[in-house]
Motif scaffolding. Structure first.
Motif, PDB file in Angstrom:
ATOM      1  N   GLU A 285       0.830  -1.202   0.000  1.00  0.00           N
ATOM      2  CA  GLU A 285       0.000   0.000   0.000  1.00  0.00           C
ATOM      3  C   GLU A 285       0.866   1.255   0.000  1.00  0.00           C
ATOM      4  O   GLU A 285       0.560   2.257  -0.645  1.00  0.00           O
ATOM      5  CB  GLU A 285      -0.902  -0.016   1.238  1.00  0.00           C
ATOM      6  CG  GLU A 285      -1.870   1.137   1.277  1.00  0.00           C
ATOM      7  CD  GLU A 285      -2.348   1.404   2.695  1.00  0.00           C
ATOM      8  OE1 GLU A 285      -2.344   0.470   3.522  1.00  0.00           O
ATOM      9  OE2 GLU A 285      -2.687   2.573   2.973  1.00  0.00           O
ATOM     10  N   SER A 290       1.041   2.645  -5.280  1.00  0.00           N
ATOM     11  CA  SER A 290       0.575   1.520  -4.483  1.00  0.00           C
ATOM     12  C   SER A 290       0.453   0.267  -5.340  1.00  0.00           C
ATOM     13  O   SER A 290       0.174   0.350  -6.537  1.00  0.00           O
ATOM     14  CB  SER A 290      -0.791   1.829  -3.880  1.00  0.00           C
ATOM     15  OG  SER A 290      -0.666   2.822  -2.903  1.00  0.00           O
ATOM     16  N   SER A 292      -1.273  -3.267  -6.285  1.00  0.00           N
ATOM     17  CA  SER A 292      -2.504  -4.054  -6.167  1.00  0.00           C
ATOM     18  C   SER A 292      -2.168  -5.423  -5.602  1.00  0.00           C
ATOM     19  O   SER A 292      -1.039  -5.904  -5.734  1.00  0.00           O
ATOM     20  CB  SER A 292      -3.154  -4.221  -7.535  1.00  0.00           C
ATOM     21  OG  SER A 292      -3.535  -2.961  -8.025  1.00  0.00           O
ATOM     22  N   ARG A 333      -5.316  -1.127  -6.710  1.00  0.00           N
ATOM     23  CA  ARG A 333      -4.898   0.104  -6.032  1.00  0.00           C
ATOM     24  C   ARG A 333      -4.396   1.158  -7.016  1.00  0.00           C
ATOM     25  O   ARG A 333      -3.474   1.903  -6.688  1.00  0.00           O
ATOM     26  CB  ARG A 333      -3.789  -0.205  -5.027  1.00  0.00           C
ATOM     27  CG  ARG A 333      -4.289  -0.926  -3.783  1.00  0.00           C
ATOM     28  CD  ARG A 333      -3.288  -0.763  -2.671  1.00  0.00           C
ATOM     29  NE  ARG A 333      -3.780  -1.276  -1.402  1.00  0.00           N
ATOM     30  CZ  ARG A 333      -3.275  -2.338  -0.762  1.00  0.00           C
ATOM     31  NH1 ARG A 333      -2.287  -3.001  -1.296  1.00  0.00           N
ATOM     32  NH2 ARG A 333      -3.761  -2.706   0.394  1.00  0.00           N
ATOM     33  N   ASN A 334      -4.929   1.165  -8.225  1.00  0.00           N
ATOM     34  CA  ASN A 334      -4.442   2.273  -9.053  1.00  0.00           C
ATOM     35  C   ASN A 334      -5.528   2.868  -9.921  1.00  0.00           C
ATOM     36  O   ASN A 334      -6.675   2.753  -9.727  1.00  0.00           O
ATOM     37  CB  ASN A 334      -3.267   1.844  -9.934  1.00  0.00           C
ATOM     38  CG  ASN A 334      -3.211   0.340 -10.068  1.00  0.00           C
ATOM     39  OD1 ASN A 334      -4.239  -0.284 -10.316  1.00  0.00           O
ATOM     40  ND2 ASN A 334      -2.062  -0.243  -9.871  1.00  0.00           N
TER      41      ASN A 334
END
Lengths: 334, 334
Positions: A285, A290, A292, A333-334
Motif C-alpha cells: 500500500e 501503491s 494491487s 490500487r491504481n
DNA sequence: CTGAAAGCGCTTACAG
DNA sequence: CTGAAAGCGCTTACAG
C-alpha cells in the motif's frame, strides 16, 4: 520453594483430595459436596494461590487444552497475522495455542508433530507440505482433530480451510489483460503444494481463455529458502530477457523481492508495466505507486478454523470432513 | 489405538522398565547394561516407533526442555523475526520454544506465566511491562531462569538483553540536526517501559546538546492498541499544527502509520522534510524515497538470549545477572 | 548386570 | 455427603 499441590489444599481444608478435585473441576454440585465445604476449599485455594499442575492433569486425562499450530514461517506476515488471530480466538474459548515453524521441511514438521503428540495437544492446525501424508494419517487414525489451512493435501481425508487461489489468480490476470497487458509473467515458488499449483492454473487458464499464448518461460519458479540475492538475480534476468509488461507474484515475499528489483534497476511502474502481489503487506500500500494485491480474508479463515476445531473437540463422534473454500479478494490500487 | 508405553517395550524385550528407561536416557553404559540388551531394546524401540511420553517425564522430573517466550505481539515483524531466530537457535540445542502475545496487558501476561508455569517450562524469555514485577519476582524466587529482552524493569534483578535505545535515538536526531532540521518531532507510544523512555531521552538530550529548544508539543504519545485511524488522525494533526521538518518514529508500526499519513495527504519527503523509523521493515527500504531507520541487531540479540539461558540451565548455582546492551545501528538511506 | 517399588500430582470409578 | 485407592507413564534410589 515448592509449588502447592492438591494434597496441601486437602490437608489445610481437612478434606480428601477427591473433594478438592471435584471442587476445582466444577463437579461439586454434581457430586453433592456441601456448600460449606465448597466455600471453605475455594477460599483456601484463593488465599494460597494454588494452581493445579497441568502436567499431572494431562497425564491423567490424556488431553491438554492446547492446540498445536504448525506453519511454514512465523516471520512471514501472512502466517504471523493468522497466528495472532487464531491465538486470540482460541484463547477466548479456553484453549492455548503453541506454534512453531517448519520452513517447509518435512523432517522439521515430523519433529513438531512428535513434539506436539508427546505433549498431548488436543488438536492440530497445520499448513502441510508434500511428504507429510503418512504422519498426518497416523494422527487421523488416533482420532485427533486435524485442520489443514492455507494448503491442502487432497489425497488425505481431513478438514481444510483455504482461499480460492485459482479464482483469485485468474482474476488478477484478467485485470491485467483488461488493462491491455500482453506479456504477463508469473513469479512463483517451486514448492509442490496445491495452493501454489492453483495460483499457476488460474494464471494459465486466464491466458488461454483470453487467447493469449501461454509461455512456460514467463513462469519463474523460485526455489523455496533460496537466498534472496539469488531470487533478485533471477527476477532481473526475467525482466531483461523477456519483454514483460505485467507480473503476478504468487507470494508476498516474492513480491517484496520483485519490488527490490524495481528499486535497484530503476524500472518504473506505469502504464507500460504493472504488478500484483499476493497476500497483503504494508509495503504494498505504501509503495509509490501503491501495489494491487490479492488478499485472503484472514479473519474469516481464522474464525472458520477455530469453529471447526471446537466442533470436533466437543463432539464424541467423528464429524464429516469439511473442505471450506473462502474467496480471496483482488484489491486494485491504481 | 493407544500409544506404546515403556511397559510395552519392556515386555517385548523381556526386561524391566528400569532397563528400558536407562537405555532411552543414555545411561545404559553408566548403569552397566550389557551391550546385547542395549542393542535388542534399541532395535525394538526403532521398530515399534516408540516415543516416550513427555508429559509423564515432565511430571516426574519437573522439567520439560521447553522455553517459554512471552512477547508483545507476534504480528509485529520485530517480534516475529526475533521469535523465529530464537526458535531456530533453541531448537539446535534441543530446546523447543512456545510463545504467545500479551498485547501489553498485564493480565494476559500473568495468565501466560501461569500457563507456562503449570507446563513446567524450564526458562522464560519475556518482553515485560510495568505491573508484572511481582509475578516475575515469584519466578525468580523459584530459581527459574528469566531473561528480559527488548525492555527492562530496572527494579528487578534479572538478566536483560537489549539495544542501546538512548544512543540510537540520539544519533537519529543528531543526523537530522546535521541536515539542518530545526523542528524535529518524536512520535512514540505512551507505554511506560524503559526502552520507550530511553528513546525519548535520547531525542531530548540531542536537542539540548545542539541548543535546539525542546518543545513537549512536538512529542506525540500514541496510546498503545489505539485503532490505527486515530493514530493517523493524530499524526495529521501534528503535521498541520506545527511546522515540522523531521520526525523520528519510535516504533515500526508508528512509522507505518506515519507513511500512510504522507500518502494520504500527499506530503513529500524531500530536503524540507525527513523521517526516520525504528526497527526495520520491508516497507521502509521499498518506500520512495527509502526511509532511514534504526536497526536493532536481531541476530545478535537472539544469540545472546539463548546463550544466557543455556548457561543458566546448565549451571547448578545461580549465576550473576547480566545486563547486556547491544548497540543499535542507524541506517541512513538517502 | 538387572529389577521391584516408590512417587511425581492429578482424576475418577467405586464404596459407604 | 465424602474418601481410599488405582492408575496415567515415566525416573531413580536402593537392593541384590
Amino acid at each position: 520453594m515448592k509449588a502447592l499441590s492438591i494434597k496441601d489444599i486437602a490437608l489445610k481444608a481437612n478434606v480428601s483430595i477427591t473433594t478438592v478435585s471435584f471442587i476445582i473441576n466444577g463437579k461439586a454440585k454434581e457430586k453433592s459436596i456441601s456448600d460449606a465445604v465448597i466455600k471453605k476449599v475455594q477460599q483456601i485455594i484463593i488465599d494460597s494461590g494454588y494452581k493445579p499442575n497441568q502436567i499431572a492433569r494431562s497425564l491423567r486425562t490424556g488431553n491438554s487444552n492446547i492446540i498445536g499450530l504448525i506453519i511454514e514461517d512465523i516471520s512471514n506476515s501472512f502466517f504471523s497475522r493468522i497466528a495472532r488471530l487464531i491465538e486470540d480466538k482460541a484463547y477466548k474459548k479456553g484453549y492455548k495455542i503453541i506454534y512453531s515453524s517448519t520452513e517447509n521441511s518435512v523432517e522439521k514438521a515430523q519433529e513438531l508433530i512428535n513434539l506436539f503428540k508427546s505433549r498431548k495437544v488436543d488438536a492440530y492446525i497445520i499448513s502441510p507440505m508434500k511428504g507429510i501424508e503418512e504422519d498426518i494419517q497416523i494422527l487421523l487414525n488416533e482420532n485427533k482433530p486435524v485442520i489443514f489451512f492455507d494448503r491442502n493435501l487432497p489425497e488425505l481425508n481431513t478438514n481444510y480451510v483455504g482461499a480460492n487461489h485459482f479464482v483469485a489468480s485468474y482474476q488478477a490476470i484478467e485485470s491485467f489483460i483488461k488493462q491491455g497487458k500482453q506479456k504477463i509473467a508469473l513469479v512463483t515458488t517451486n514448492i509442490d503444494v496445491q495452493q501454489i499449483i492453483e495460483r499457476f492454473e488460474g494464471y494459465k487458464k486466464a491466458l488461454i481463455d483470453y487467447a493469449l499464448p501461454f509461455d512456460e518461460e514467463l513462469v519463474l519458479r523460485i526455489p523455496f529458502n533460496q537466498p534472496e540475492v539469488d531470487t533478485i538475480a533471477a527476477i532481473k534476468q526475467l525482466l531483461k530477457n523477456k519483454d514483460i509488461d505485467a507480473i503476478l507474484f504468487a507470494t508476498n515475499y516474492l513480491a517484496i523481492s520483485g519490488l527490490r528489483v524495481l528499486k535497484q534497476t530503476g524500472k518504473k511502474l506505469d502504464e507500460n508495466f504493472a504488478v500484483i502481489g499476493y497476500d497483503d503487506h504494508e509495503a504494498f500500500e505504501l509503495h509509490t505507486p501503491s501495489i494491487s494485491t490479492i488478499q485472503q480474508p484472514l479473519e474469516e479463515i481464522a474464525e472458520t478454523i477455530i469453529k471447526l476445531i471446537l466442533n470436533q473437540l466437543s463432539s464424541k463422534t467423528k464429524l464429516p470432513d469439511q473442505q471450506i473454500i473462502i474467496p480471496a479478494k483482488l484489491i486494485l490500487r491504481n
